[in-house]
Design an enzyme around this catalytic site. Structure first.
Site, PDB file in Angstrom:
ATOM      1  N   SER A   1      -1.343  -8.748   1.597  1.00 58.20           N
ATOM      2  CA  SER A   1      -2.727  -8.810   2.082  1.00 58.20           C
ATOM      3  C   SER A   1      -2.923 -10.043   2.975  1.00 58.20           C
ATOM      4  CB  SER A   1      -3.674  -8.779   0.878  1.00 58.20           C
ATOM      5  OG  SER A   1      -4.976  -8.534   1.281  1.00 58.20           O
TER       6      SER A   1
ATOM      7  N   ASP B   1      -6.339   2.582   1.903  1.00 56.82           N
ATOM      8  CA  ASP B   1      -6.501   1.152   2.151  1.00 56.82           C
ATOM      9  C   ASP B   1      -7.072   0.999   3.557  1.00 56.82           C
ATOM     10  OD1 ASP B   1      -6.237  -1.557   2.585  1.00 56.82           O
ATOM     11  OD2 ASP B   1      -4.069  -1.641   2.290  1.00 56.82           O
TER      12      ASP B   1
ATOM     13  N   HIS C   1      -5.270  -0.438  -1.822  1.00 51.83           N
ATOM     14  CA  HIS C   1      -5.074  -1.853  -1.538  1.00 51.83           C
ATOM     15  C   HIS C   1      -4.929  -2.643  -2.841  1.00 51.83           C
ATOM     16  CE1 HIS C   1      -4.942  -5.260   1.129  1.00 51.83           C
ATOM     17  NE2 HIS C   1      -5.644  -5.928   0.232  1.00 51.83           N
TER      18      HIS C   1
END
Ligand SMILES: *[C@@H]1O[C@H](CO)[C@@H](O)[C@H](O)[C@H]1NC(C)=O
Ligand SMILES: *[C@@H]1O[C@H](CO)[C@@H](O)[C@H](O)[C@H]1NC(C)=O
Ligand SMILES: *[C@@H]1O[C@H](CO)[C@@H](O)[C@H](O)[C@H]1NC(C)=O
Ligand SMILES: *[C@@H]1O[C@H](CO)[C@@H](O)[C@H](O)[C@H]1NC(C)=O
Ligand SMILES: *[C@@H]1O[C@H](CO)[C@@H](O)[C@H](O)[C@H]1NC(C)=O
Length: 406
Positions: free
Chosen positions: A188, A346, A376
């Site tokens: 991320s 995501d 995610h």
């Protein structure tokens, strides 16, 4: 009787709070809804604390996370764990106990929107321990500074300083790391830092040892288009809802949070913004870069007239160190062999898919690992007892790639 009615009402209210219509195909939807409800209640509680003026909501969130999650550096028979610093940045180091031969090395940047979490959290601690053990590799997990106190380029500078120290002869020698088998990785926002550092170190001469691999887990890579097909498809899919991502970006770039609605309308990248060249636009034109099965029925959202001037007020939006997808092809071509994990459910899916495509076009050897039922954060939540399926699968395929390519 009355108790029964009360109970039923409470149960209904709880179900209403937890329930969220999810796309079919997402892995274990009820577990994801529960995780989201938990996350939302934390966010809402810390927003209340913020409004009451006790402290900043991000601090509150981080406090809650650290009560629940932060662990001490505990060694086990297979892995020696210590807290130290790397280039002046706090770092947790995981060394396998076995053998004397040179080992592979990996530097890891945790996710959390450049504002949340820590490498000392149980989930990251377990991930790094597992990597150290399964790969017989030295893993260094970096606690770069966080927003809101630190804003871009602080996080980037910490990631770069730690990476330069990691690649120094002294550190490689001290930890018996093979200089030809070193990887930069993160998930991320940590994937964003890993990609940015990989670009910088591939094209400057500040280190004589270079990374030989980059492994990016659902990375965030651009802030000009909040209507990519994946942002459109997954805008309300937990846990990273579309407005959260816009807020994380503004906070990272040290900009006013009141710009969230501007970003969400793509007003900042409208055609009447003279500072965004067509060359820049083409680097994130997903209609040209994604295959039809990802584009689906979605269309580009490009405003003729928007809010010109935002990119001048928030220059980080166009800075490759913050948005690695905007790099020139020559720079991408110098970066090492890559692994890019993406998840179908995501908002950041297309950031990762476009980056994999651009790296490949630049001649880099790329493995694009797409998880059709992933969401995610799934890999890092793999260790929660309730999260098993796609989390475990994605973690296994990440570690397998490292084993075969590092
Ligand atoms: C690194 O590059 C810079 C500018 O390109 C140059 O001035 C410097 O001498 C180089 N350093 C080394 C150690 O090669
Ligand atoms: C952010 O923007 C809002 C609305 O434009 C303004 O009222 C506020 O003062 C700004 N905050 C800062 C810290 O600049
Ligand atoms: C994006 O790509 C499509 C298809 O190649 C093209 O028709 C369109 O003009 C491009 N748009 C921008 C803004 O670059
Ligand atoms: C976006 O730009 C349009 C056209 O300038 C404007 O009417 C609209 O209010 C803007 N939206 C936001 C959230 O600023
Ligand atoms: C945007 O354009 C103006 C005028 O052309 C220029 O002065 C400014 O430096 C540019 N800002 C950025 C961030 O490129």
């Amino acid at each position: 009787m009355r108790l029964g009615v009360c109970g039923a009402v409470l149960l209904l209210a709880a179900a209403y709070y937890v329930y969220l219509p999810l796309p079919s195909g997402v892995s274990e939807p009820w577990k994801l809804m529960l995780l989201d409800a938990l996350f939302r209640s934390f966010v809402q509680a810390s927003d209340v604390v913020h409004k009451l003026g006790f402290c900043h909501s991000i601090h509150m969130l981080n406090k809650v996370v650290s009560w629940v999650e932060v662990t001490d550096a505990r060694s086990c028979p297979a892995v020696h764990v210590t807290d130290s610093t790397l280039g002046g940045v706090p770092t947790r180091i995981f060394q396998p106990n076995e053998g004397k031969k040179l080992k592979r090395g990996l530097i890891y940047f945790h996710g959390g929107g450049w504002a949340l979490a820590s490498g000392k959290m149980r989930s990251y601690d377990r991930l790094c321990r597992k990597m150290a053990e399964d790969l017989d590799a030295v893993i260094m997990s970096v606690d770069y500074r966080l927003a809101p106190e630190a804003v871009f380029p602080d996080q980037y500078h910490d990631a770069l300083a730690a990476s330069q120290a990691f690649l120094s002869a002294e550190v490689l020698q001290r930890y018996s790391i093979d200089p030809e088998r070193v990887c930069v990785s993160g998930d991320s926002a940590g994937g964003n830092l890993a990609a940015a550092v990989a670009q910088q170190l591939a094209s400057d001469n500040s280190t004589s040892v270079k990374f030989t691999a980059q492994a990016l887990i659902y990375p965030v890579l651009q802030a000009l288009d909040f209507h990519t097909a994946s942002y459109q498809q997954n805008q309300a899919v937990p846990i990273l809802h579309r407005p959260y991502m816009a807020r994380f970006w503004l906070q990272y770039l040290g900009a006013n949070i009141s710009l969230v609605p501007v970003l969400l309308e793509n007003n900042h990248s409208s055609l009447d913004e003279p500072n965004i060249s067509s060359k820049t636009r083409s680097k994130l034109n997903w209609t040209a870069m994604l295959p039809a099965e990802r584009r689906k029925h979605f269309r580009l959202v490009v405003k003729e007239k928007g809010s010109p001037g935002v990119v001048s007020r928030v220059p980080g939006l166009l800075d490759v160190r913050a948005a690695p997808l905007l790099a020139e092809q020559e720079v991408l071509g110098k970066t090492p062999k890559a692994y890019v994990m993406t998840c179908e459910f995501d908002v950041l899916r297309d950031d990762g898919l476009m980056y994999a495509r651009r790296l490949r076009d630049a001649g880099v050897d790329v493995t694009s690992d797409h998880h059709e039922d992933g969401f995610h954060g799934c890999m890092v939540f793999a260790n929660l007892p309730m999260m098993s399926s796609v989390g475990q699968r994605s973690m296994n395929s990440y570690i397998r790639w490292l084993d075969q390519n590092l």
